[in-house]
Design an enzyme around this catalytic site. Structure first.
Site, short mmCIF file in Angstrom:
data_model
loop_
_atom_site.label_atom_id
_atom_site.label_comp_id
_atom_site.label_asym_id
_atom_site.label_seq_id
_atom_site.Cartn_x
_atom_site.Cartn_y
_atom_site.Cartn_z
N ASP A 559 0.85 -1.19 0.00
CA ASP A 559 0.00 0.00 0.00
C ASP A 559 0.88 1.24 0.00
OD1 ASP A 559 -2.34 -1.37 0.04
OD2 ASP A 559 -2.61 -1.28 2.20
N THR A 561 -0.37 4.68 1.37
CA THR A 561 -0.62 5.53 2.53
C THR A 561 -0.25 4.83 3.83
OG1 THR A 561 -2.41 6.59 1.33
CG2 THR A 561 -2.34 6.94 3.71
N GLU A 635 -9.48 12.37 7.14
CA GLU A 635 -10.55 13.11 7.82
C GLU A 635 -9.98 14.07 8.87
OE1 GLU A 635 -13.35 10.29 9.30
OE2 GLU A 635 -14.35 10.12 7.37
N ASP A 817 -5.19 5.74 -4.84
CA ASP A 817 -4.99 7.13 -5.26
C ASP A 817 -5.04 7.30 -6.77
OD1 ASP A 817 -4.90 8.48 -2.93
OD2 ASP A 817 -2.73 8.50 -2.72
N LYS A 874 -6.54 -5.92 -5.97
CA LYS A 874 -5.37 -6.41 -5.26
C LYS A 874 -5.39 -7.94 -5.19
CE LYS A 874 -3.98 -4.15 -1.55
NZ LYS A 874 -3.88 -3.67 -0.15
N ASP A 893 -4.78 -2.79 4.90
CA ASP A 893 -5.26 -2.20 6.15
C ASP A 893 -6.77 -2.20 6.28
OD1 ASP A 893 -5.90 -0.34 4.27
OD2 ASP A 893 -4.70 1.29 5.10
N ASN A 896 -11.85 -4.93 3.40
CA ASN A 896 -11.95 -5.61 2.11
C ASN A 896 -10.61 -6.12 1.61
OD1 ASN A 896 -14.66 -5.15 2.08
ND2 ASN A 896 -14.52 -3.26 0.91
N ASP A 993 23.44 -32.11 18.66
CA ASP A 993 21.99 -31.91 18.65
C ASP A 993 21.58 -30.66 19.40
OD1 ASP A 993 21.07 -33.85 17.03
OD2 ASP A 993 20.69 -35.33 18.58
#
Length: 1209
Positions: A559, A561, A635, A817, A874, A893, A896, A993
């Site tokens: 990804d 971001t 946001e 993007d 993806k 992230d 989906n 061993d």
């Protein structure tokens, strides 16, 4: 109309002040219709010691609470709170201040029961009964609860409309719920998107006092006592003694134990017998060898068990870490993040798309919440959630009947995944009492083996067969030789038995040495060590197999971001309409004003439109301090812009409560946008924000002048011409080329809601406010503005990408993007090279998914950037890469992203920005969301594979040398004794061993580990280069030990028996030191010559070798009879060390031999010999299986004949 008569038997009932009999006159004849399914409500918690129970029937919206005795209750099959057999204790809790118990809460689920929910009084009854508050949540200062509430009080009918003034028992007994203010209300009150908070739940001065008080001594003591905590009981681990017993149960150790017991018995017998015959002679110590074998067995068992115990402890810590996560709850009126382990019954939990539900509960507020409950219930359909209040009201309106309401679902099941929407729910069950907890308790099992572990176990089986075959052959040869020498043997019977026992012990010891029990230990230790160190490098390994798989990854789909960029977003430029362009720095020639200057010139209605578009159409929440926000970085960047330059009058929740929200449209990764509908003075307005080029295509108009103040409060707009559209598209492209994320803000006004001539969604037809699909109204939008958000690259990302390329790993960027933004970032990172020579391809998701299978196969080889991609794109990319036999790592992230993360060989989820669904689907969690951490995971993955191969290279060398040396020396010896005794071989076994596994499994990766290409998925465990070193070192070790054993006496002129015994000690000493020096050689698998690289950082390796050095020196000096050792001189020590040291320069010589030469020799000689031996081994095995099979058939036939004969009799 006749009112039914209810008879009450109180003969067995003690006085019950909490319960009252309510006489209600029915208000509707339909409420008593015969076909109505009426529900029963039982005000008092069920108790086997109590005979008082109230029963209520919903009649026309009112409630009757009569009393029933115990017998009536037990005979009533309709009681939704009747305990299941064996669960009575869950309903019987002493000194319970709550109206409900764990038993009551469990009745909501398994299966979901609307009857039990209605019987509990709905969401309001649960709020009262659990002594919580649906708005402000639990009180942080709750400790012991002094006020008690009965079931009857909790389930009393609340008159409609009075619930808006409910008393708040968790914050202040006098505080009340303030109804929402409706600044823009049309046609009465409407539901709100965000929680309505009191104007002042806790006055400021009280809040300061509370903050200064010390924390409660026993927080939530009663709540935890009654309802438990949200943790499963710790799985009982195996004790050190259990692990020792398991290690001891190894069949070869048991055989060796038997041999040790016989040897000890014979030794004691010989000692006693010799003392009787020669009372004045030296005391024999024939029993020492038996004791030494026992001691060696104890050491092997203890060390193996200790390693297993340490490994188990490390993985328990890792499992606890990977299962812990944070969840948003409301406590004392504030949203805060707590660990899911701290979640309690009565908590109000905020849920968002992608969350994994941590506890059972009832929905308080649902904004298009849909859940995937397949992991908990097996239902594959998405389950749409309805608020508990609405469900309760619908049942009341339905006359208390659940008939026809079975599609309503207010239940939140732990373990489910939130696929869409946002909301809140009230926790009703936690820990072992929750649905997920019960499932997990019943499914506890040992973790699966990783592919490397399974592959190693199969390989170990082959080595074991080699050792077993050698031991059987040696036993047969020496037995025939022993039997052949019996006629001329004059020794006593006990001496002959002792000789044969020595033969048996050596044969069994060969098996013990050959069995590579250290192989599984090596991979386990390597994984445990790597996963622990990876956590320090911000990689939390959830699935062990991912650790080793990552080492061979050939491509990483990342990804953008937060992974390649810092995810610290800031609005740096933008445009409102066509006339108002702003940026951080004023650019006069381009007519770009500074942000503060431009925003001051905006009209009040523009500012309000900007504020509503950002504040209302957002899922972000207030942060800990003023001006800070929690939520999506996009946001929070927009909110910061509004807060800094326009102003947000108060907390977000308070501002949002001033709007009458009609419907919300959660963010959809396919649409790349989110929206909300709210009432305005002139009607209703749909606000949408999202991907700029997608939203621009939906727009028909744009705001003409953002600085104009209109009288009617409505902006003047103008149609978008082709020239306007080209201008906006060029603006978007120019932002994208500067690596800026572009977001558009659009809106559309409606005179009524729902709009006329728009179809209503089927599931909302009976709702107070019907809902519509966004697709049906998402057209003819008005463009308000476009902003450019800057997200700088993370430091070190270009270097990390370059390291991946150096390691032969292709990096691809998959982002939602704009293609120009994606291309600019990819060039900056070094992922994309636009030169024609590179041939790199950049595509958009919609075009990529339309490719045919053949076209896609060609494109993915050179695809470097996939822009405007959906999670499905993806997943398609991962599938296409895997079809080309690539080992694919992918980051994700979002919810989906789950299918792509699951499909990839290694799925990386984001620890900070990732949803719980993404984390659940992933193999490794990036705790810092940083691409550089993926490179560290790649290095550690290769280190794990290298550690196992280093150990394998070392062990195969020792196995071949020890078995051949023991076999040849025993057969060539007159007394049929190996040059290496059983105890000496057990010490060698311990070295090769356990000690070697510990030393070689803990090498940290060095930068040079990235300077080679990934290993193919089909590559074997032992490479040709490894075989070159194994065979080369075995030849040297056998040559040196045979030279000492067979020619040492002549070389050094030894003639006496003492000197011959010293020579045997020299053979053993030289052999052991050769293994120790060869361990250093095996720190490298390539042809590099620096075997000491990074050794100063591996304290474990240094410590283990110090133990081996000290152990070997101690054995030679004080081993004596137990190890069959005769003290040697300083010169002899020098000879041993000198001969052993040859293995180091010899390793340099072997590494100088070209691999191509070694391959030619293997093809000409090695492979034909190996094929012949393999055919011979399999042929012998087939013959044995045929013989065994025939015997078994014969026995079965005899058994059947016997049974038939018995039946005849």
């Amino acid at each position: 109309m006749t009112v039914p008569i209810i008879s009450v038997d109180t003969s067995l009932a003690p006085p019950a002040p909490d319960s009252e009999i309510h006489s209600i006159t029915p208000t509707s004849p339909n409420s008593l219709r015969p076909d109505a399914t009426h529900l029963s409500v039982y005000p008092l918690p069920w108790s086997p010691a109590s005979s008082i129970h109230s029963r209520s029937h919903s009649i026309g919206g009112s409630t009757i609470h009569p009393l029933l005795d115990k017998r009536a209750l037990e005979e009533d099959d309709d009681n939704p709170f009747t305990p299941d057999p064996g669960q009575e204790a869950a309903f019987d809790v002493e000194n319970n201040p709550f109206a409900f118990t764990r038993g009551h809460m469990s009745k909501f689920f398994h299966p979901k029961s609307l009857r039990a929910y209605y019987a509990s009084g709905g969401i309001d009854g649960l709020e009262k009964g659990l002594q919580t508050n649906l708005v402000t949540g639990l009180n942080d200062r709750e400790e012991h609860i002094t006020s008690k509430i009965s079931f009857g009080e909790a389930t009393l009918h609340i008159p409609k409309g009075h619930d808006a003034f409910r008393k708040d028992s968790s914050v202040s007994s006098a505080s009340t719920l303030v109804p929402p203010t409706a600044a823009f209300t049309k046609g009465g009150p409407a539901p709100t998107l965000f929680p309505i908070t009191r104007e002042k739940s806790i006055p400021d001065h009280d809040a300061e006092k509370l903050a200064s008080l010390p924390p409660p001594a026993h927080p939530f003591a009663d709540r935890i006592r009654i309802f438990d905590v949200n943790q499963l009981p710790k799985k009982k681990g195996k004790t050190i003694f259990d692990l020792m017993w398991e290690a001891y149960k190894d069949p070869f150790i048991l055989v060796l134990t038997g041999a040790a017991v016989i040897s000890l018995a014979l030794g004691i017998y010989e000692t006693i017998r010799a003392q009787k015959h020669e009372p004045n002679g030296p005391t024999p110590v024939d029993w020492v060898e038996g004791v030494a074998i026992v001691v060696a067995i104890v050491i092997v068992v203890v060390v193996t068990a200790g390693n297993d115990w340490q490994k188990e402890r490390q993985f328990n810590k890792l499992n606890r870490k990977k299962e812990d996560r944070s969840i948003q709850v409301i406590r004392s009126g504030k949203v805060r993040e707590i660990s899911i382990y701290d979640l309690l019954v009565g908590d109000v939990v905020c849920i968002n798309q992608g969350d994994l539900i941590p506890a059972d509960g009832i929905v308080i507020e649902s904004n298009e919440v849909k859940c995937d409950e397949s992991s908990a219930t097996g239902e594959s359909d998405q389950m749409k959630k309805t608020s508990g209040k609405e469900v309760y009201d619908r049942i009341v309106a339905n006359g208390g009947s659940i008939g026809g309401l079975d599609k309503l679902d207010p239940f939140i099941i732990s373990g489910a995944k939130v696929l869409e929407g946002t909301g809140k729910y009230l926790v009703t069950a936690v820990g072992v009492n929750s649905s997920y907890g019960k499932i997990m308790m019943s499914l506890r099992h040992e973790s699966d083996k990783t592919p490397l572990q399974e592959k190693l176990e199969r390989f170990a089986g082959g080595i074991t067969k080699f050792g077993l075959g050698s031991a059987v052959l040696l036993l047969l040869v020496l037995t025939f030789k022993f039997i052949g020498g019996l006629p001329g043997n004059t020794d006593s019977a006990s001496a002959k038995a002792s000789t044969f026992l020595d033969i048996l012990i050596v044969a069994v010891t060969i098996i013990v040495v050959a069995v590579p029990e250290g192989l599984p230990l090596a991979v386990t230790l390597a994984l445990a060590y790597a996963t622990t160190r990876m956590l320090k490098d911000n990689n939390l390994v959830r699935v062990l197999r991912a650790c080793e798989t990552m080492g061979n990854a050939t491509t990483v789909c990342s990804d953008k971001t937060g992974t390649l960029t810092q995810n610290k977003m800031t609005v740096v430029t933008g445009i409102v309409g066509r006339k108002s362009t702003f940026a951080e720095v004023e650019i006069e020639e381009d007519k770009v004003g500074q942000i503060a200057t431009v925003f001051q010139l905006f009209s009040e209605q523009t500012k309000e439109l900007f504020r509503a578009s950002v504040v209302l159409n957002s899922t972000a929440t207030d942060g800990e301090s003023s001006g800070q926000f929690n939520g999506s970085k996009t946001e929070t960047a927009l909110l910061s812009l509004i807060g800094d330059y326009i102003g947000i009058p108060g907390p977000l929740s308070k501002v949002r409560a001033n709007y009458s929200v009609q419907q919300i449209f959660p963010f959809d990764s396919a649409r790349k946008c989110m929206g909300i509908v709210a009432a305005t003075p002139s009607g209703y307005r749909l606000y949408v924000k999202g991907a700029s080029e997608i939203l621009l295509a939906k727009c028909a108009r744009y705001i003409e002048d953002a600085m104009e103040q209109s009288r009617d409060g409505i902006h003047s707009t103008t149609l978008i011409t082709s020239e306007d559209r080209a201008y906006f598209e060029n603006t978007i492209t120019s932002y994208a080329r500067r690596s800026l994320r572009t977001i558009a803000l659009v809106y559309k006004d409606f005179p009524q809601w729902p709009p006329a001539n728009v179809p209503i969604l089927e599931e909302s037809k009976d709702a107070l406010i019907p809902k519509v699909s966004l697709d049906d109204i998402f057209s003819d939008m008005t463009l308000f503005g476009i902003v450019g958000i800057q997200d700088p690259l993370r430091p070190g990302v270009p270097e990390a990408v370059q390291q991946c390329h150096l390691a032969g790993v292709t990096v691809r960027m998959v982002t939602g993007d704009n293609i120009e933004t994606a291309k600019a970032i990819a060039k900056e990172c070094g992922i994309y090279d636009e030169s024609s020579a590179a041939g790199h391809i950049v595509m958009e998701g919609p075009a990529f998914r339309k490719l045919s299978k053949e076209e896609m196969s060609t494109v993915v080889r050179n695809l470097r950037v996939l822009a405007r991609s959906s999670p499905e794109d993806k997943r398609i990319l991962v599938r296409a890469l895997k079809d080309q036999d690539q080992i694919v790592a992918v980051t994700g992230d979002g919810t989906n992203d789950g299918p792509a993360l699951k499909m990839a060989d290694v799925g990386f989820s984001m620890g900070i920005a990732g949803t719980e669904v993404a984390k659940e689907a992933s193999s490794i969690i990036l705790m810092d969301d940083n691409f550089s951490s993926i490179v560290k995971a790649l290095m550690w993955g290769r280190a794990v594979n290298d550690a196992v191969q280093k150990f394998l290279q070392f062990q195969l060398t020792v196995n071949i040398t020890a078995v051949v040396l023991t076999f040849v020396s025993a057969v060539a010896s007159k007394d049929m004794k190996s040059v290496l005794t059983a105890v000496q071989l057990l010490w060698v076994n311990l070295i090769m061993d356990t000690f070697a596994a510990l030393a070689l499994a803990t090498d940290a990766p060095t930068p040079s580990i990235l300077k080679r290409l990934p290993t193919s998925r089909k590559a074997g465990l032992v490479s040709l280069r490894m075989w070159k070193m194994i065979i080369g070192q075995a030849i040297l070790q056998l040559a040196v030990t045979f030279m000492l054993h067979f020619g040492g006496a002549k070389m050094f002129g030894y003639t006496t028996e003492h000197e011959h015994l010293q020579l045997r000690t020299m053979v053993f000493n030289t052999f052991v030191w050769m293994q120790i020096f060869n361990e250093f050689n095996n720190r490298r698998l390539d042809n590099g010559l620096n075997i000491f690289e990074g050794i100063h950082r591996n304290y474990f390796f240094i410590g283990i070798n110090a133990i081996m050095f000290a152990g070997q020196v101690a054995i030679i000096f004080v081993g004596g009879r137990a190890f069959g050792i005769t003290p040697i001189t300083a010169v002899q020590w020098a000879i041993c060390i000198g001969l052993a040291f040859i293995s180091m320069p010899w390793a340099v010589a072997i590494r100088c031999i070209p691999d191509a030469w070694a391959e030619a020799v293997w093809l000409a000689v090695g492979k034909p010999v190996a094929d012949v031996l393999s055919m011979g081994w399999h042929g012998c095995g087939k013959v044995l299986r045929i013989i065994v099979g025939r015997r078994k058939k014969a026995k079965d036939a005899e058994a059947e004949a016997g049974e038939e004969e018995e039946e005849k009799r």
